[in-house]
Design an enzyme around this catalytic site. Sequence first.
Site, PDB file in Angstrom:
ATOM      1  N   ALA A  65      34.434 -13.688 -11.620  1.00  0.00           N
ATOM      2  CA  ALA A  65      35.672 -13.194 -11.030  1.00  0.00           C
ATOM      3  C   ALA A  65      35.538 -13.303  -9.522  1.00  0.00           C
ATOM      4  O   ALA A  65      34.423 -13.378  -8.990  1.00  0.00           O
ATOM      5  CB  ALA A  65      35.889 -11.749 -11.448  1.00  0.00           C
ATOM      6  N   GLY A 108      32.415 -13.389 -14.911  1.00  0.00           N
ATOM      7  CA  GLY A 108      33.664 -13.745 -15.592  1.00  0.00           C
ATOM      8  C   GLY A 108      33.669 -15.182 -16.106  1.00  0.00           C
ATOM      9  O   GLY A 108      34.382 -15.497 -17.055  1.00  0.00           O
ATOM     10  N   GLU A 111      32.034 -14.975 -19.344  1.00  0.00           N
ATOM     11  CA  GLU A 111      32.941 -14.240 -20.232  1.00  0.00           C
ATOM     12  C   GLU A 111      34.126 -15.104 -20.650  1.00  0.00           C
ATOM     13  O   GLU A 111      34.597 -15.022 -21.795  1.00  0.00           O
ATOM     14  CB  GLU A 111      33.408 -12.958 -19.523  1.00  0.00           C
ATOM     15  N   GLU A 131      26.624  -9.168 -12.647  1.00  0.00           N
ATOM     16  CA  GLU A 131      27.412  -8.079 -12.047  1.00  0.00           C
ATOM     17  C   GLU A 131      26.544  -6.925 -11.567  1.00  0.00           C
ATOM     18  O   GLU A 131      26.883  -6.237 -10.607  1.00  0.00           O
ATOM     19  CB  GLU A 131      28.439  -7.544 -13.056  1.00  0.00           C
TER      20      GLU A 131
HETATM   21  N1  CAA Z   1      33.815 -14.904  -5.923  1.00  0.00           N
HETATM   22  C1  CAA Z   1      34.275 -15.346  -4.751  1.00  0.00           C
HETATM   23  N2  CAA Z   1      33.720 -16.382  -4.085  1.00  0.00           N
HETATM   24  C2  CAA Z   1      32.665 -16.984  -4.659  1.00  0.00           C
HETATM   25  C3  CAA Z   1      32.115 -16.561  -5.883  1.00  0.00           C
HETATM   26  C4  CAA Z   1      32.763 -15.467  -6.544  1.00  0.00           C
HETATM   27  N3  CAA Z   1      32.370 -15.023  -7.738  1.00  0.00           N
HETATM   28  N4  CAA Z   1      31.055 -17.341  -6.175  1.00  0.00           N
HETATM   29  C5  CAA Z   1      30.934 -18.212  -5.177  1.00  0.00           C
HETATM   30  N5  CAA Z   1      31.899 -18.002  -4.242  1.00  0.00           N
HETATM   31  C6  CAA Z   1      32.122 -18.722  -3.002  1.00  0.00           C
HETATM   32  C7  CAA Z   1      31.078 -18.353  -1.958  1.00  0.00           C
HETATM   33  O1  CAA Z   1      31.423 -17.147  -1.304  1.00  0.00           O
HETATM   34  C8  CAA Z   1      31.125 -19.552  -1.050  1.00  0.00           C
HETATM   35  O2  CAA Z   1      32.264 -19.446  -0.240  1.00  0.00           O
HETATM   36  P1  CAA Z   1      32.119 -19.696   1.372  1.00  0.00           P
HETATM   37  O3  CAA Z   1      31.744 -21.156   1.465  1.00  0.00           O
HETATM   38  O4  CAA Z   1      33.483 -19.397   1.886  1.00  0.00           O
HETATM   39  O5  CAA Z   1      31.047 -18.792   1.863  1.00  0.00           O
HETATM   40  C9  CAA Z   1      31.401 -20.712  -2.028  1.00  0.00           C
HETATM   41  O6  CAA Z   1      31.929 -20.116  -3.208  1.00  0.00           O
HETATM   42  C10 CAA Z   1      30.130 -21.454  -2.423  1.00  0.00           C
HETATM   43  O7  CAA Z   1      29.198 -20.492  -2.897  1.00  0.00           O
HETATM   44  P2  CAA Z   1      27.690 -20.390  -2.354  1.00  0.00           P
HETATM   45  O8  CAA Z   1      27.618 -20.810  -0.926  1.00  0.00           O
HETATM   46  O9  CAA Z   1      27.204 -19.007  -2.665  1.00  0.00           O
HETATM   47  O10 CAA Z   1      26.987 -21.473  -3.265  1.00  0.00           O
HETATM   48  P3  CAA Z   1      25.432 -21.531  -3.685  1.00  0.00           P
HETATM   49  O11 CAA Z   1      25.234 -22.850  -4.325  1.00  0.00           O
HETATM   50  O12 CAA Z   1      24.570 -21.140  -2.564  1.00  0.00           O
HETATM   51  O13 CAA Z   1      25.278 -20.365  -4.807  1.00  0.00           O
HETATM   52  C11 CAA Z   1      25.925 -19.121  -6.771  1.00  0.00           C
HETATM   53  C12 CAA Z   1      25.935 -20.489  -6.048  1.00  0.00           C
HETATM   54  C13 CAA Z   1      24.494 -18.762  -7.170  1.00  0.00           C
HETATM   55  C14 CAA Z   1      26.789 -19.265  -8.020  1.00  0.00           C
HETATM   56  C15 CAA Z   1      26.500 -18.035  -5.826  1.00  0.00           C
HETATM   57  O14 CAA Z   1      27.751 -18.500  -5.283  1.00  0.00           O
HETATM   58  C16 CAA Z   1      26.767 -16.712  -6.476  1.00  0.00           C
HETATM   59  O15 CAA Z   1      25.839 -15.952  -6.719  1.00  0.00           O
HETATM   60  N6  CAA Z   1      28.053 -16.404  -6.768  1.00  0.00           N
HETATM   61  C17 CAA Z   1      28.445 -15.110  -7.306  1.00  0.00           C
HETATM   62  C18 CAA Z   1      28.076 -14.987  -8.784  1.00  0.00           C
HETATM   63  C19 CAA Z   1      28.488 -13.628  -9.301  1.00  0.00           C
HETATM   64  O16 CAA Z   1      28.011 -12.598  -8.860  1.00  0.00           O
HETATM   65  N7  CAA Z   1      29.413 -13.598 -10.286  1.00  0.00           N
HETATM   66  C20 CAA Z   1      29.933 -12.393 -10.854  1.00  0.00           C
HETATM   67  C21 CAA Z   1      31.226 -12.002 -10.182  1.00  0.00           C
HETATM   68  S1  CAA Z   1      31.826 -10.411 -10.663  1.00  0.00           S
HETATM   69  C22 CAA Z   1      32.516 -10.669 -12.161  1.00  0.00           C
HETATM   70  O17 CAA Z   1      32.603 -11.766 -12.649  1.00  0.00           O
HETATM   71  C23 CAA Z   1      33.018  -9.435 -12.865  1.00  0.00           C
HETATM   72  C24 CAA Z   1      33.446  -9.670 -14.255  1.00  0.00           C
HETATM   73  O18 CAA Z   1      32.875  -9.179 -15.185  1.00  0.00           O
HETATM   74  C25 CAA Z   1      34.625 -10.440 -14.579  1.00  0.00           C
END
Ligand code: CAA
Length: 257
Positions: A65, A108, A111, A131
């Site tokens: 998400a 998400g 999911e 999460e």
């Molecule tokens: N939400 C918003 N933006 C996101 C995102 C997310 N879930 N995942 C990645 N992005 C964005 C980053 O902020 C970044 O944007 P900017 O260039 O503007 O900074 C862009 O996508 C590229 O991401 P990274 O620079 O972080 O890429 P990376 O290759 O270094 O890392 C990754 C990849 C390991 C997937 C890392 O992006 C990450 O950890 N993302 C978050 C994963 C996460 O925590 N997901 C759970 C979300 S909460 C949820 O889903 C609740 C639910 O139950 C529904």
Amino acid sequence: MTYETIITEQRGRVLLITLNRPEALNALNRKLAGELLAATQAADADPGIGCLVITGSAKAFAAGADIKEMQAQSFVDMHSSDWFAEWNHFAACRKPKIAAVAGYALGGGCELALMCDFILAADTAKFGQPEIKLGVIPGMGGSQRLVRSIGKSKAMELCLTGRLMDAAEAERCGLASRVVPAADLVEDAVKTADTIANMSLTASMVMKEAINQAYELPLASGLTFERRVFQALFSTEDQKEGMAAFVEKRPAQFNRR
Ligand code: CAA
């Protein structure tokens, strides 16, 4: 219909939906959720579509998400809008849908894949529910569907630690039905979907209902449900055609609705 955050492409009786927010690794914001739901509901109502494939990019199916969209929300904001409730409508799509996952399927994203009927994984796929690292828990079904898919122990470990699982482990534990080379993922998924889309649509939809009842019902009730819908299919032209085609040693020509 044109969308901003997804790309739709009809290939025969298959609708291929590609999540398309590359700048955010296909993070699922409300716009994307709304567009994906609209495309899915349109396909559900379209007699020309027999199966859906949902995919992302080579790097990310979906990285979860949209954290930036959620960050400032309060409990009252989340509660009054019933944040994520719309995903129930996506999950309820009656036609078969396949998740074709390459790269990250996190939070998400994992999911969303679990809301599909099965998951084909590229050898690059990485699944996880991170999460916990954000101080929250899964909110789109992870704490429920992941347990039913891979069992309590592994689901608990993944959710409590936030560690990622690779494609081989995902196949081993039954999260993914198969692993394929990343370069072949979409073609393989569309070919699989095409096979499904050319079966009896009534039988496929009833099949989904019966298998999904295994999540809901005690065994005796599930077996009764299965027998009744099996028996009910003998009222369809597709049953007559399918069995006649077998006896006459020819391919079956099923109804397209
Ligand atoms: N939400 C918003 N933006 C996101 C995102 C997310 N879930 N995942 C990645 N992005 C964005 C980053 O902020 C970044 O944007 P900017 O260039 O503007 O900074 C862009 O996508 C590229 O991401 P990274 O620079 O972080 O890429 P990376 O290759 O270094 O890392 C990754 C990849 C390991 C997937 C890392 O992006 C990450 O950890 N993302 C978050 C994963 C996460 O925590 N997901 C759970 C979300 S909460 C949820 O889903 C609740 C639910 O139950 C529904």
